[in-house]
Design a protein around this motif. Structure first.
Motif, short mmCIF file in Angstrom:
data_model
loop_
_atom_site.label_atom_id
_atom_site.label_comp_id
_atom_site.label_asym_id
_atom_site.label_seq_id
_atom_site.Cartn_x
_atom_site.Cartn_y
_atom_site.Cartn_z
N SER A 63 1.01 -0.70 0.29
CA SER A 63 -0.02 0.01 -0.38
C SER A 63 1.21 1.07 -0.16
CB SER A 63 -1.25 -0.23 1.10
OG SER A 63 -2.34 -1.07 0.95
N PHE A 64 2.03 1.14 1.26
CA PHE A 64 2.71 2.07 1.01
C PHE A 64 3.91 2.43 -0.33
CE2 PHE A 64 5.93 4.49 2.64
CZ PHE A 64 5.35 5.63 4.61
N GLY A 65 4.75 1.69 -0.39
CA GLY A 65 5.19 2.02 -2.06
C GLY A 65 4.64 2.11 -3.19
N ALA A 66 2.67 1.27 -2.62
CA ALA A 66 2.44 1.91 -4.55
C ALA A 66 1.81 3.14 -4.68
CB ALA A 66 1.38 0.40 -4.58
N SER A 67 1.31 3.71 -3.75
CA SER A 67 0.64 4.76 -2.93
C SER A 67 2.75 5.83 -3.42
CB SER A 67 0.64 4.68 -2.26
OG SER A 67 -0.27 4.13 -1.57
N GLY A 200 -0.01 18.66 -3.80
CA GLY A 200 -0.53 17.87 -4.25
C GLY A 200 0.23 15.97 -4.22
N PHE A 201 1.69 16.18 -3.93
CA PHE A 201 2.41 14.83 -3.61
C PHE A 201 1.23 13.92 -2.45
CE2 PHE A 201 4.87 11.88 -1.83
CZ PHE A 201 5.47 11.20 -2.00
N ALA A 202 1.29 15.07 -1.17
CA ALA A 202 0.51 14.23 -0.63
C ALA A 202 -0.97 13.87 -0.42
CB ALA A 202 0.97 15.69 0.82
N LEU A 203 -1.25 15.34 -1.24
CA LEU A 203 -2.75 14.35 -1.65
C LEU A 203 -3.10 13.30 -2.81
CD1 LEU A 203 -4.59 17.77 -2.56
CD2 LEU A 203 -4.86 16.66 -0.37
N SER A 204 -2.46 12.68 -2.78
CA SER A 204 -2.33 11.62 -4.03
C SER A 204 -1.40 10.51 -3.52
CB SER A 204 -1.38 12.52 -5.42
OG SER A 204 -0.99 10.07 -6.12
N PHE A 205 -0.80 10.75 -2.53
CA PHE A 205 -0.23 9.51 -1.80
C PHE A 205 -1.49 8.88 -0.79
CE2 PHE A 205 1.52 8.58 2.00
CZ PHE A 205 2.32 7.30 2.05
N ALA A 206 -2.03 10.37 -0.26
CA ALA A 206 -2.96 10.12 1.52
C ALA A 206 -4.06 9.32 -0.18
CB ALA A 206 -3.31 11.06 1.59
N ARG A 207 -4.26 9.99 -1.47
CA ARG A 207 -5.80 9.01 -2.06
C ARG A 207 -5.79 7.93 -1.88
NH1 ARG A 207 -10.35 10.10 -5.02
NH2 ARG A 207 -11.49 7.82 -4.71
N GLY A 208 -4.47 7.53 -2.57
CA GLY A 208 -3.79 5.85 -2.98
C GLY A 208 -3.96 5.01 -2.10
N LEU A 209 -2.83 5.39 -0.71
CA LEU A 209 -3.32 4.44 1.01
C LEU A 209 -4.61 4.30 0.98
CD1 LEU A 209 -0.36 3.89 1.97
CD2 LEU A 209 -1.13 5.83 3.64
N SER A 256 -0.94 6.91 7.60
CA SER A 256 -1.62 8.25 6.91
C SER A 256 -1.35 9.96 7.22
CB SER A 256 -3.09 7.81 6.33
OG SER A 256 -3.93 9.34 5.73
N LEU A 257 -1.67 9.20 8.82
CA LEU A 257 -1.96 10.75 8.88
C LEU A 257 -0.01 11.07 9.87
CD1 LEU A 257 -4.38 10.64 12.82
CD2 LEU A 257 -4.57 11.82 10.32
N VAL A 258 0.73 10.10 9.59
CA VAL A 258 2.09 10.58 10.20
C VAL A 258 2.63 11.40 9.01
CG1 VAL A 258 4.92 9.67 9.83
CG2 VAL A 258 2.61 8.64 11.81
N PHE B 116 -10.76 13.22 4.62
CA PHE B 116 -10.28 13.02 3.21
C PHE B 116 -9.10 12.33 3.64
CE2 PHE B 116 -11.51 16.92 1.36
CZ PHE B 116 -12.02 16.69 0.51
N ALA B 117 -8.60 11.81 4.96
CA ALA B 117 -6.94 11.48 5.22
C ALA B 117 -7.65 9.70 6.16
CB ALA B 117 -6.47 12.11 6.42
#
Lengths: 275, 292
Positions: A63-67, A200-209, A256-258, B116-117
């Motif tokens: 999950s972490f790697g792919a996101s 943008g990176f953070a939003l995309s990452f959190a969404r992916g996770l 996700s929060l960290v 969102f998180a």
């Protein structure tokens, strides 16, 4: 009193605050507390037994790697799209601009369905990719592809307004002072864009996770190989192992929060640095 | 933190394009290639598959399947309810946050971003913990005859949670930038709260509100993970359209799956069109305002 003078004039403070807090408490805080209560029923050993099995670790890593990879790709694609849309005038620009929002508007299940059909051996993309050894369906690569799709608009939409506001003045000045294209790019543009790229990176990452709907179509959900953390949570739930499912959910939420907090901190630092 | 806020674009006032022509052409082609492969071809594929057996096959897949019909009806009920709740919530939250100063205001703004998180699957799990048969309040509610999990109230709850920030996030920056002078003036001239809202506040924020509603609605229709968990995924009962897409796919009924997917895609395209029209309209209005 803490209400400033002009603000005391307007009506509805008690009502709107009360309503907002009631909804937030019922819908947001209560469920979160229920989550923590459930986890608290586990002994530390049981908790570790639920969240730190080999299978669970494999899901976090995936999950972490792919996101992470998908978010990085989105930074590159997003920068390209934002640049082209803001700086160049060409036929079809508005159309391109509108289409970028499609991943926000399209149900993710549809995205998962389509990409899994396109990437299988006989699919439109698969017939060219599979002979090259690139297997998109039922693989980790497939997960990255759908996560790129799902997170595509985030970077574009955070970078675009910043790029619009830059207007090219500083670049022109830099060019006049003898800087070449690359120097202007690395020394002027990138520092100014960095905070928005990170958001943008953070939003995309959190969404992916957290993404589930699109991934289950394409990943095949093979244990240790293509199983993401949300799939494991659902599987535990379907076996009525509520406490274990919640424990894994808490770990996922924590991750996700960290990472969001980390990126937030980095973003603020680079913003200070840029100004 | 919300990137998709309404943008009123500057019309090509100033385009810096001193890159060499070949580089410009290359970058623009790359952009079209990315959008083509990631968005346009997949879009075309949905409709090609949905109509693989012609118009009649499409209608048959969509309308002669009672479970699919039920899923369409369910989505058309659940999504508007979630949107309605979030519109009221968004208005209340934005009014509180932008018009008053109070301790905990920043905290409240942060709380709004939490959905969102959190993974939608975890959202579903939290509601199962609360309202499920083994949940904290589920058994009590059940005694009163209220079924939340594996039923439509659970779907509405989960969808509302996931789409909670959309309207509020659109209104907060807008109302902040508008300021409260007009509203304060109206009140000092004797407007009552009702008049204040309908005559001053709402006309000022209506397009932002519509924009937020459009986005909230798109997300509500498409929600998958959270409703997957709370619905129990029962065909003909709790399957919404996205869940139906997945079930038909699992049953190797690709034409059926794509028929439902094509309707969802049409809704997404309608969303994009709505946003586009709205942005154009606002850009024109702003241009007219500056001319005056």
């Amino acid at each position: 009193m803490w209400l400033s003078k002009s603000h005391r004039v307007l009506p509805g403070f008690g009502l709107s605050l009360g309503y907002t807090m009631t909804i937030l408490t019922l819908l947001l805080i209560l469920p979160l507390v229920a989550c923590l209560f459930k986890v608290a029923t586990l002994t530390p050993a049981q908790f570790l037994g639920a969240v730190w099995t080999e299978r669970a670790r494999a899901t976090y890593l995936l999950s972490f790697g792919a996101s992470f990879v998908a978010a990085l790709i989105n930074v590159a694609i997003g920068l390209l799209l934002a640049w082209v849309l803001v700086r160049y005038n060409f036929w079809g620009r508005r159309f391109l601009d509108s289409m970028i929002d499609l991943p926000f508007a399209l149900p993710t299940a549809v995205a998962g369905l389509v990409f899994s059909s396109l990437l299988v051996e006989k699919g439109w993309y698969g017939q060219f990719l599979v002979p090259l050894g690139i297997k998109g369906a039922y693989s980790r690569l497939g997960i990255v592809i759908v996560l790129v799709f799902v997170g595509l608009p985030f970077v574009v939409r955070t970078v675009q307004p910043v790029l619009e506001s830059l207007e090219g003045d500083t670049e022109e000045a830099a060019a006049m002072l003898g800087a070449n294209r690359w120097q202007t790019m690395w020394r002027i543009l990138l520092p100014a864009l960095r905070p928005s790229l990170m958001t943008g990176f953070a939003l995309s990452f959190a969404r992916g996770l957290g993404e589930y709907g699109s991934v289950i179509f394409i990943s095949g959900n093979i244990q240790y190989k293509t199983e993401i953390a949300p799939v494991l949570i659902v599987e535990r739930l379907e076996q009525f192992a509520y406490a274990e499912a919640t424990a894994i959910a808490v770990v996922l939420m924590g991750m996700s929060l960290v990472s969001l907090a980390l990126v937030n901190w980095l973003e603020r630092r680079s913003r200070k640095y840029a100004s | 933190m919300h990137p998709s806020s309404m943008r009123t674009k500057k019309s090509a006032g100033r385009m810096v394009a001193d890159e060499p022509l070949w580089l410009r052409v290359l970058l623009i082609s790359l952009a079209f290639a990315v959008i083509g492969f990631l968005i346009l071809i997949p879009l075309a594929y949905v409709f090609k598959q949905a109509f693989a057996n012609g118009w009649n096959g499409f209608v048959k897949n969509l309308w002669h399947d009672a479970d699919t019909r039920h899923s369409i009806w369910l989505t058309m009920t659940v999504a508007p309810l979630a949107v309605l709740f979030n519109t009221i919530f968004g208005l209340a939250a934005a009014w509180t946050i932008t018009r008053f100063k109070f301790p905990g205001r920043t905290l409240l703004t942060t709380l709004l971003d939490i959905p969102f998180a959190i993974s939608p699957v975890v959202v579903g799990l939290m509601f199962v913990l609360l309202f499920g048969m083994q949940g904290y309040v589920g058994p009590t509610l059940r005694e009163w005859g209220i079924k939340v999990i594996y039923s439509w109230p659970g779907l509405v709850l989960a969808t509302t949670f996931v789409t909670l920030p959309f309207v509020a996030r659109e209104l907060i920056p807008l109302m902040e930038s508008l300021g409260d002078e007009e509203e304060v003036a109206a009140v000092s001239l004797g407007a009552n709260p009702w008049q204040l809202f309908w005559r001053i506040t709402l006309p000022n924020i209506k397009w932002g509100l519509v924009y937020g509603i459009i986005q909230c609605n798109a997300r509500a229709i498409g929600e998958f993970g959270a409703v997957y968990v709370v619905s129990g995924h029962i065909a003909g009962e709790t399957d919404t359209m996205p869940l139906r897409v997945e079930k038909l796919f699992q049953e190797y009924n690709n034409p059926g799956s794509y028929a439902v997917a094509s309707i969802l895609t049409l809704m997404a395209l309608a969303t994009l069109l709505g946003k586009y029209v709205l942005e154009q309209y606002i850009a024109r209005q702003m241009a007219a305002d500056t001319e005056e």
